[in-house]
Design a protein around this motif. Sequence first.
Motif, PDB file in Angstrom:
ATOM      1  N   SER A 114       0.829  -1.214   0.000  1.00 25.08           N
ATOM      2  CA  SER A 114       0.000   0.000   0.000  1.00 25.08           C
ATOM      3  C   SER A 114       0.864   1.266   0.000  1.00 25.08           C
ATOM      4  N   LYS A 115       2.053   1.203   0.630  1.00 24.70           N
ATOM      5  CA  LYS A 115       2.965   2.357   0.586  1.00 24.70           C
ATOM      6  C   LYS A 115       3.410   2.630  -0.847  1.00 24.70           C
ATOM      7  N   TYR A 116       3.788   1.567  -1.558  1.00 21.67           N
ATOM      8  CA  TYR A 116       4.181   1.735  -2.959  1.00 21.67           C
ATOM      9  C   TYR A 116       3.007   2.249  -3.787  1.00 21.67           C
ATOM     10  N   ASN A 117       1.811   1.769  -3.479  1.00 22.56           N
ATOM     11  CA  ASN A 117       0.620   2.215  -4.183  1.00 22.56           C
ATOM     12  C   ASN A 117       0.420   3.722  -4.000  1.00 22.56           C
ATOM     13  N   LEU A 118       0.554   4.179  -2.779  1.00 20.53           N
ATOM     14  CA  LEU A 118       0.406   5.610  -2.503  1.00 20.53           C
ATOM     15  C   LEU A 118       1.504   6.433  -3.177  1.00 20.53           C
ATOM     16  N   ASP A 119       2.715   5.877  -3.246  1.00 19.91           N
ATOM     17  CA  ASP A 119       3.806   6.550  -3.948  1.00 19.91           C
ATOM     18  C   ASP A 119       3.489   6.700  -5.440  1.00 19.91           C
ATOM     19  N   VAL A 120       2.916   5.650  -6.024  1.00 13.04           N
ATOM     20  CA  VAL A 120       2.557   5.698  -7.446  1.00 13.04           C
ATOM     21  C   VAL A 120       1.499   6.775  -7.683  1.00 13.04           C
ATOM     22  N   ILE A 121       0.508   6.834  -6.817  1.00 15.83           N
ATOM     23  CA  ILE A 121      -0.538   7.856  -6.945  1.00 15.83           C
ATOM     24  C   ILE A 121       0.074   9.253  -6.848  1.00 15.83           C
ATOM     25  N   GLU A 122       0.983   9.447  -5.902  1.00 19.34           N
ATOM     26  CA  GLU A 122       1.648  10.752  -5.743  1.00 19.34           C
ATOM     27  C   GLU A 122       2.486  11.086  -6.978  1.00 19.34           C
ATOM     28  N   LEU A 123       3.210  10.105  -7.493  1.00 23.66           N
ATOM     29  CA  LEU A 123       4.009  10.338  -8.712  1.00 23.66           C
ATOM     30  C   LEU A 123       3.112  10.703  -9.894  1.00 23.66           C
TER      31      LEU A 123
ATOM     32  N   THR B 124      -4.295  -5.628 -12.506  1.00 23.34           N
ATOM     33  CA  THR B 124      -4.326  -4.166 -12.668  1.00 23.34           C
ATOM     34  C   THR B 124      -2.919  -3.596 -12.746  1.00 23.34           C
ATOM     35  N   LEU B 125      -2.010  -4.113 -11.920  1.00 23.20           N
ATOM     36  CA  LEU B 125      -0.633  -3.621 -11.926  1.00 23.20           C
ATOM     37  C   LEU B 125       0.061  -3.927 -13.253  1.00 23.20           C
ATOM     38  N   GLU B 126      -0.236  -5.081 -13.831  1.00 28.99           N
ATOM     39  CA  GLU B 126       0.324  -5.414 -15.148  1.00 28.99           C
ATOM     40  C   GLU B 126      -0.141  -4.391 -16.183  1.00 28.99           C
ATOM     41  N   LYS B 127      -1.416  -4.032 -16.135  1.00 29.24           N
ATOM     42  CA  LYS B 127      -1.945  -3.013 -17.053  1.00 29.24           C
ATOM     43  C   LYS B 127      -1.223  -1.683 -16.839  1.00 29.24           C
ATOM     44  N   SER B 128      -1.019  -1.331 -15.577  1.00 25.22           N
ATOM     45  CA  SER B 128      -0.334  -0.069 -15.273  1.00 25.22           C
ATOM     46  C   SER B 128       1.105  -0.084 -15.785  1.00 25.22           C
ATOM     47  N   LEU B 129       1.786  -1.215 -15.632  1.00 21.87           N
ATOM     48  CA  LEU B 129       3.159  -1.325 -16.148  1.00 21.87           C
ATOM     49  C   LEU B 129       3.175  -1.179 -17.665  1.00 21.87           C
ATOM     50  N   ASP B 130       2.217  -1.824 -18.331  1.00 21.70           N
ATOM     51  CA  ASP B 130       2.124  -1.704 -19.790  1.00 21.70           C
ATOM     52  C   ASP B 130       1.883  -0.253 -20.203  1.00 21.70           C
ATOM     53  N   LYS B 131       1.021   0.429 -19.485  1.00 17.19           N
ATOM     54  CA  LYS B 131       0.733   1.833 -19.801  1.00 17.19           C
ATOM     55  C   LYS B 131       1.949   2.715 -19.561  1.00 17.19           C
ATOM     56  N   THR B 132       2.725   2.397 -18.529  1.00 17.10           N
ATOM     57  CA  THR B 132       3.950   3.151 -18.266  1.00 17.10           C
ATOM     58  C   THR B 132       4.929   2.974 -19.420  1.00 17.10           C
ATOM     59  N   GLU B 133       5.075   1.740 -19.890  1.00 21.50           N
ATOM     60  CA  GLU B 133       5.963   1.475 -21.034  1.00 21.50           C
ATOM     61  C   GLU B 133       5.451   2.186 -22.277  1.00 21.50           C
ATOM     62  N   GLU B 134       4.149   2.171 -22.468  1.00 22.83           N
ATOM     63  CA  GLU B 134       3.548   2.865 -23.612  1.00 22.83           C
ATOM     64  C   GLU B 134       3.817   4.370 -23.532  1.00 22.83           C
TER      65      GLU B 134
ATOM     66  N   ASN C 186      -5.958   6.275 -11.742  1.00 24.72           N
ATOM     67  CA  ASN C 186      -7.290   5.748 -11.432  1.00 24.72           C
ATOM     68  C   ASN C 186      -7.233   4.256 -11.116  1.00 24.72           C
ATOM     69  N   GLU C 187      -6.391   3.518 -11.841  1.00 25.05           N
ATOM     70  CA  GLU C 187      -6.218   2.089 -11.550  1.00 25.05           C
ATOM     71  C   GLU C 187      -5.619   1.903 -10.156  1.00 25.05           C
ATOM     72  N   GLN C 188      -4.654   2.736  -9.825  1.00 26.06           N
ATOM     73  CA  GLN C 188      -4.014   2.636  -8.509  1.00 26.06           C
ATOM     74  C   GLN C 188      -4.979   3.019  -7.390  1.00 26.06           C
ATOM     75  N   LEU C 189      -5.854   3.964  -7.654  1.00 24.21           N
ATOM     76  CA  LEU C 189      -6.871   4.322  -6.659  1.00 24.21           C
ATOM     77  C   LEU C 189      -7.828   3.152  -6.428  1.00 24.21           C
ATOM     78  N   ALA C 190      -8.155   2.428  -7.505  1.00 23.50           N
ATOM     79  CA  ALA C 190      -9.022   1.241  -7.370  1.00 23.50           C
ATOM     80  C   ALA C 190      -8.305   0.160  -6.560  1.00 23.50           C
ATOM     81  N   VAL C 191      -7.015  -0.021  -6.808  1.00 20.72           N
ATOM     82  CA  VAL C 191      -6.234  -1.004  -6.046  1.00 20.72           C
ATOM     83  C   VAL C 191      -6.169  -0.589  -4.581  1.00 20.72           C
ATOM     84  N   LEU C 192      -5.969   0.695  -4.322  1.00 22.71           N
ATOM     85  CA  LEU C 192      -5.928   1.198  -2.949  1.00 22.71           C
ATOM     86  C   LEU C 192      -7.247   0.915  -2.227  1.00 22.71           C
ATOM     87  N   GLU C 193      -8.347   1.059  -2.935  1.00 21.15           N
ATOM     88  CA  GLU C 193      -9.650   0.769  -2.345  1.00 21.15           C
ATOM     89  C   GLU C 193      -9.739  -0.711  -1.946  1.00 21.15           C
ATOM     90  N   LYS C 194      -9.208  -1.594  -2.804  1.00 16.82           N
ATOM     91  CA  LYS C 194      -9.193  -3.031  -2.481  1.00 16.82           C
ATOM     92  C   LYS C 194      -8.288  -3.292  -1.274  1.00 16.82           C
TER      93      LYS C 194
END
Length: 191
Positions: free
Chosen positions: A61-70, A172-182, A92-100
């Motif tokens: 969750s700390k890493y998740n919050l860092d990603v949202i801040e970044l 969801t994290l895999e999707k986020s990684l793909d989007k970062t690469e994109e 938005n994906e990270q916010l959904a993960v944070l909710e989970k």
Amino acid sequence: MKLNRYIFITTSLVILILVATSLNSCEYLVESSKGDATRATESNQVISLQKDEAKLLVEASKYNLDVIELCNIIEEEKVDEDVKDLVEEIKNEQLAVLEKYNEVASENVISIPRYSNLKQEEISKLNDSVSLEIHLKLLSSKIQNQKELLDKLSDTTNNRSFKSLAESANTTLEKSLDKTEETIKIIHTDS
């Protein structure tokens, strides 16, 4: 004479019954203490596993919050609209993960942080940086670390809610990684 013999036999039987009962209760006490020790060991192992699960969830969750801040920092910079859109999707994906994370944490009575763990030096470096790629690589690294922690959590737990969380969050994290690469590719094509 018969009375003495009767008293002797009765006394002998009572003594024999008392001795047998005493031996039996001693055996019960020994077995009982072994059982108590086994239960205590099992209980300590369960507590240790629960602590490890909680630590892994808190770290993720700390890493998740860092990603949202970044993502917030990148959105504030002057960047291409395509980049902003992709970063907003990641956020938005990270916010959904944070909710989970919050749901599972409250089910398992775990307190997770509510603030980003980014150090002030990292944030100032990002604000001073000209290269957006540095931001995105750090973002990608934080997402990857989060994914690794969830993989470890999934491997070490028997808790269904943790396993379910790890599975859905990793997708969801895999999707986020793909989007970062994109996004990094978009930056390279624009350069």
